[in-house]
Design a protein around this motif. Structure first.
Motif: not given
Length: 515
Positions: A122-146
């Motif tokens: 999941a961490c790898d997926a969040y990192r990838y999505a945050a880099q490729r889809y900036p609009a979802a970066a904030g939620v991906c950061a929250d997911g990584l914190s979780k």
């Protein structure tokens, strides 16, 4: 028995319906489209959630075992589509929820390795999505914190890596939008907590400062330090203490002292730790030890003559209750409510007459009475019974049948007197100085209990602080919340707007004459 059977049947029916829905969605997902795949993930998550809530003890363990497979499948489906274009904030949040269900199930049944591997994915997926889809970066950061929180118990190094990535993403968002300061602080907070696991405090702080300096520019640091206190996740007690000290930003909190905070929080050391933690996040030094302010250089400072009562009533509708009691007290002596123009000296302009005179009358009559709330006290200010002999205030006697009452009498530059009334009579007394012309008491009064006043008062002042303030009318009023002025001073500062808080009384036809 029947109600339990009905409850079990309802749960079984719910699980059966969810299982059937999963089967339907699985058939629909054969086309491998994002919509049908994500719908299947939602159904699987709903089934896992229901199975996790099946009971306690062995029943809970069985439910977790049943929930593990659908929860894991929901996570894997969402991970797949997150990496293949379905990277909206909504879908990233749904992945975090699916991960929560999966982590809960693995924790109950003890599948540590499975949980660790899946959360790493999941961490790898969040990192990838945050880099490729900036609009979802904030939620991906929250997911990584979780994920960092969940990995703390299983893989501390992976937890640190996830928290670091969350901070890096949040740093970029904060640099672009200064309004993101509170969220960036939250990610920094999680990083520091993660670093503290398995490391000494000094080592963890050194690692944190290195990472903080790498991602946070001086401009960002300045903005972080200017974050309003209300945007920070302080506990209620700490937030109230900072508000009392007029501390509006994190930077301003750095100028406070430990003693100042302890004074406001009744000696609660956890508030100091909480503030120091937040200060450390933005590179500020911990609170200095400091010391309480010295007592006033002039221990006796009685600025003006006045008299007032403090009625200890803390009910939500205290003002109305005391108002009714005042009306009843005057009515008992034959004085009735009336309009201001029927009372001698009833207009505000007459309240400002200097030098109130001692009134030894024991029967209430024509008067003007103002009521005001002051913390846990209701200040009752009378025009004609402003100054009374010690223990001889007829209104205080009446009101003390229901509540503790403190009568405050101040004679400018001469005396400051407090008299406590309970159960309809004077019981305690304290004074500095004594005005002339007062007769001796028939009954001795006990010394005033300053410890009780400290409990009643504001800002969690100690008994010692209350005693040291006694005789300085303004400071004493601050620490006890007792009245600082009488009706005359109030009339000087406010011309109108008293509403129902001002009462006018006149002697009725059957009123008794004052003694």
């Amino acid at each position: 028995m029947e109600s339990g059977a009905v409850g079990e049947q309802t749960l079984d029916e719910q699980l059966r319906e969810l299982t059937e829905q999963v089967a339907l969605d699985r058939r629909a997902a054969v086309d491998r489209s994002p919509e049908t795949g994500l719908q299947l993930a939602a159904s699987l998550a709903a089934l896992a959630r229901a199975q996790l809530g099946t009971g306690a003890g062995e029943s809970a363990r069985a439910g977790a075992a049943a929930a593990l497979e659908p929860a894991q499948e929901a996570v894997l489906i969402r991970l797949h589509w997150l990496a293949h274009g379905s990277a909206s904030a909504r879908e990233a949040g749904a992945l975090t929820e699916a991960l929560r269900l999966f982590e809960q199930a693995t924790r109950v049944i003890g599948h540590r390795e499975l949980a660790t591997n899946t959360i790493r994915q999941a961490c790898d997926a969040y990192r990838y999505a945050a880099q490729r889809y900036p609009a979802a970066a904030g939620v991906c950061a929250d997911g990584l914190s979780k994920c960092g929180v969940w990995l703390c118990r299983m893989d501390p190094d992976a937890a640190v890596a996830a928290s670091e990535e969350a901070v890096r993403i949040r740093a970029g968002l904060f640099a672009a939008n200064p309004e993101q300061s509170a969220r960036y602080l939250a990610s920094l907070n999680m990083l520091l907590r993660t670093l503290m696991i398995g490391r000494g405090r000094k080592q963890a702080l050194a690692m944190y400062r290195e990472r903080y300096a790498a991602w946070t520019s001086p401009e960002m640091t300045t903005r972080l330090r200017e974050t309003p206190v209300e945007e920070l996740d302080f506990t209620i007690k700490t937030a109230k203490a900072l508000a009392k000290l007029d501390c509006r930003t994190l930077d301003r909190a750095g100028y406070l002292t430990q003693q100042g905070i302890l004074y406001q929080t009744d000696g609660d050391l956890t508030t100091i730790e909480e503030i120091n933690w937040k200060l450390g996040l933005v590179g500020l030094k911990p609170l200095a030890a400091g010391a309480l302010a010295d007592p006033p250089s002039k221990p006796v400072e009685i600025s003006s003559s006045f008299g007032a009562l403090g009625v200890r009533c803390t009910d939500p509708d205290a003002l109305n209750k005391v108002r009714d009691a005042v009306i009843a007290a005057y009515a008992a002596d034959g004085a009735a409510l009336t309009e201001s123009d029927t009372v001698r000296n009833g207009h505000e302009s007459h309240w400002r007459a200097p030098d109130p005179q001692l009134n030894s009358g024991t029967v209430l009559g024509a008067d003007v009475v103002l009521l005001e709330r002051s913390g846990g006290w209701i200040a009752v200010k009378s025009l004609h019974w402003e100054l009374t002999p010690v223990g001889g205030n007829p209104l205080a006697r009446r009101l003390s049948r229901r509540w503790p009452v403190i009568a405050v009498n101040a004679t400018e530059n001469i005396a400051y007197e407090l008299c406590r009334y309970d159960d309809g009579r004077a019981t305690e007394y304290a004074a500095l100085g004594r005005p002339a012309g007062q007769a001796a008491l028939d009954t001795a009064l006990a010394p005033l209990n300053f410890a009780a006043l400290a409990d009643f008062g504001a800002d969690y002042a100690s008994e010692t602080q209350v005693r040291s303030a006694f005789g300085n009318s303004s400071l004493f009023a601050k620490v006890t919340e007792l009245p600082l002025s009488g009706i005359r001073q109030t009339g000087s500062s406010r011309a109108s707007g008293f509403g129902s808080s001002i009462l006018f009384f006149r002697n009725g036809s059957g009123a008794r004459q004052q003694g």
